[in-house]
Design a protein around this motif. Structure first.
Motif, PDB file in Angstrom:
ATOM      1  N   THR A  33       0.862  -1.128  -0.127  1.00 35.23           N
ATOM      2  CA  THR A  33       0.019  -0.077  -0.045  1.00 35.23           C
ATOM      3  C   THR A  33       0.981   1.251   0.007  1.00 35.23           C
ATOM      4  OG1 THR A  33      -0.110   0.271   2.470  1.00 35.23           O
ATOM      5  CG2 THR A  33      -1.582  -1.003   1.347  1.00 35.23           C
ATOM      6  N   SER A  34       0.280   2.382  -0.542  1.00 39.72           N
ATOM      7  CA  SER A  34       1.222   3.684  -0.721  1.00 39.72           C
ATOM      8  C   SER A  34       1.183   4.201   0.934  1.00 39.72           C
ATOM      9  CB  SER A  34       0.685   4.680  -1.376  1.00 39.72           C
ATOM     10  OG  SER A  34       0.543   4.161  -2.955  1.00 39.72           O
ATOM     11  N   ASP A  36       0.703   6.192   4.116  1.00 43.44           N
ATOM     12  CA  ASP A  36      -0.468   7.215   4.725  1.00 43.44           C
ATOM     13  C   ASP A  36       0.216   8.097   5.746  1.00 43.44           C
ATOM     14  OD1 ASP A  36      -2.560   6.050   3.243  1.00 43.44           O
ATOM     15  OD2 ASP A  36      -2.577   4.424   4.819  1.00 43.44           O
ATOM     16  N   LYS A  98      -6.259   1.336   4.229  1.00 39.38           N
ATOM     17  CA  LYS A  98      -5.789   2.671   4.890  1.00 39.38           C
ATOM     18  C   LYS A  98      -5.582   2.817   6.248  1.00 39.38           C
ATOM     19  CE  LYS A  98      -5.982   7.199   3.939  1.00 39.38           C
ATOM     20  NZ  LYS A  98      -5.080   7.812   2.889  1.00 39.38           N
ATOM     21  N   LYS A 100      -5.051   5.056   9.546  1.00 35.01           N
ATOM     22  CA  LYS A 100      -5.122   6.268  10.034  1.00 35.01           C
ATOM     23  C   LYS A 100      -5.149   6.201  11.851  1.00 35.01           C
ATOM     24  CE  LYS A 100      -9.588   9.130  10.507  1.00 35.01           C
ATOM     25  NZ  LYS A 100     -10.807   9.257  10.371  1.00 35.01           N
ATOM     26  N   TYR A 348       4.766   8.071   9.217  1.00 38.61           N
ATOM     27  CA  TYR A 348       4.106   7.342   7.744  1.00 38.61           C
ATOM     28  C   TYR A 348       3.631   6.172   8.475  1.00 38.61           C
ATOM     29  CZ  TYR A 348       5.037  11.369   4.878  1.00 38.61           C
ATOM     30  OH  TYR A 348       5.022  12.870   4.309  1.00 38.61           O
ATOM     31  N   SER A 350       2.493   2.225   6.401  1.00 39.83           N
ATOM     32  CA  SER A 350       2.049   1.360   5.334  1.00 39.83           C
ATOM     33  C   SER A 350       1.824  -0.050   5.666  1.00 39.83           C
ATOM     34  CB  SER A 350       3.115   1.404   4.151  1.00 39.83           C
ATOM     35  OG  SER A 350       4.392   0.972   4.421  1.00 39.83           O
TER      36      SER A 350
END
Length: 353
Positions: A33-34, A36, A98, A100, A348, A350
């Motif tokens: 995943t990119s 976040d 995602k 968060k 970050y 991921s």
């Protein structure tokens, strides 16, 4: 290729066996995943640590902790200094991957935090104090009510001398802490290990302890059967140990650096390891290399006295202080620190796999 014990010797009064390491043929551990962006800080965050926390009701979340450095000036005439503090984050992962942050709160004074769960939604956080080489241990939990989160510290205790702590839980409230120390006379660094028991209200005095190797900046992971995998930096490069406490004492088994696996003599920094979900004998190692950009991963597997390792893989060209926790199967949630612009630093997250 077979791995075998090739020599046994005594280091610091402990039985230390040397093992060879064949190369593990494994798929590279890369980002799936990119990244976040979880938060932005102007206070130079470092040393993230993350763990999956589950309570008795089945609720689970990730708790992440890191330190920040804030410039403090009492008035315009006095000297300023930097004050280290530890922050705590609750992190959720959505069904589509995602990541968060849903809570960010001040946790304690100190630096270099490391976290491990002890059950029923409780966890321990071990930090190093800023002004002295001492370790502080905390029992804490996160309370959720109406989709709001609150971080609660239950108790704290001084755990003794040390820096750069790394914590790994082994179940039933027991956990191991490794830390670095230095000889007051020679200045040489050495590593110590402690086994503690914690309840939902406090951390007790260590069950047993020992020094087990030269070096600093250790990272540790529990692999089951009263064994831990430990890795650390030495003047010669990275070093691996298997630590066995099944006989109520700490016995370190050192991995022979002259094996088929090429172990760099460059100094590794930010080394962290974490087991796969439901497969504690297989785990991922994340690290950076001093003087080089980028973050690297390596898959390792320990079974019946053998340690297999894949070739290193650069999963990001930027970032520092990578930390990981098991996610699903052979996937991991990864947290790191990366510079943004204008003096700001980003936290970050991921998914690796």
């Amino acid at each position: 290729m077979k791995s075998k014990q090739i020599i046994t010797k005594s280091i610091l009064g402990l039985s230390v066996a040397l093992l060879s390491i064949p190369v593990l043929a494994a798929t590279n551990i890369s980002r799936i995943t990119s990244p976040d962006l979880l938060g932005v800080s102007t206070y130079s965050p470092t040393h993230p640590s993350i763990s999956l926390i589950k309570d008795s009701g089945g609720t689970s979340y990730y708790f992440e902790t890191h330190d920040v450095s804030k410039k403090v000036c009492y008035d315009v005439f006095s000297d300023c200094h930097y004050q280290k503090s530890v922050l705590g984050d609750v992190i959720r992962v959505s069904k589509n991957g995602k990541i968060k942050r849903v809570l960010n709160d001040w946790f304690a004074s100190g630096q270099q935090p490391s976290i491990a769960p002890i059950g029923n939604g409780y966890f321990v956080v071990v930090t190093a104090t800023q002004d002295a080489p001492a370790l502080q241990g905390y029992v804490a939990k996160v309370v959720e009510q109406d989709n709001h989160y609150k971080l609660e510290k239950v108790s704290s205790v001084n755990l003794g001398r040390g820096l750069n702590p790394s914590v790994a839980a082994m179940g039933n409230g027991y956990f191991m802490v490794t830390s670095s120390n230095d000889n007051n006379i020679t200045g040489e660094h050495f590593l110590a290990a402690y086994v503690f028991r914690a309840t939902e209200s406090q951390i007790y005095t260590p069950e047993y302890m020992a020094t087990f190797a030269d070096g600093d900046t250790a990272s540790i992971a529990y692999i089951g059967d009263s064994k831990f995998i430990e890795t650390n930096n030495t003047a010669q490069g990275i070093e691996y140990n298997v630590i066995d406490i099944s006989n109520k004492k700490i016995v370190a088994t050192k991995i022979d650096p002259s094996s088929d696996l090429s172990i760099s003599t460059e100094r590794y920094t930010s080394v962290q390891i974490t087991p796969e979900a439901n497969n504690p004998g297989k785990f991922v190692q994340l690290y950076t290399i001093e003087g080089q950009k980028g973050m690297y991963s390596r898959s390792l597997q320990y079974n019946d006295g053998k340690l297999l390792a894949s070739s290193p893989y650069q999963f990001s060209r930027n970032g520092n202080y990578p930390a990981a926790a098991s996610f699903q199967g052979n996937k991991f949630i990864e947290i790191d620190i990366n510079n943004i612009l204008f003096g700001e630093t980003g936290l970050y997250g991921s998914i690796l796999g």
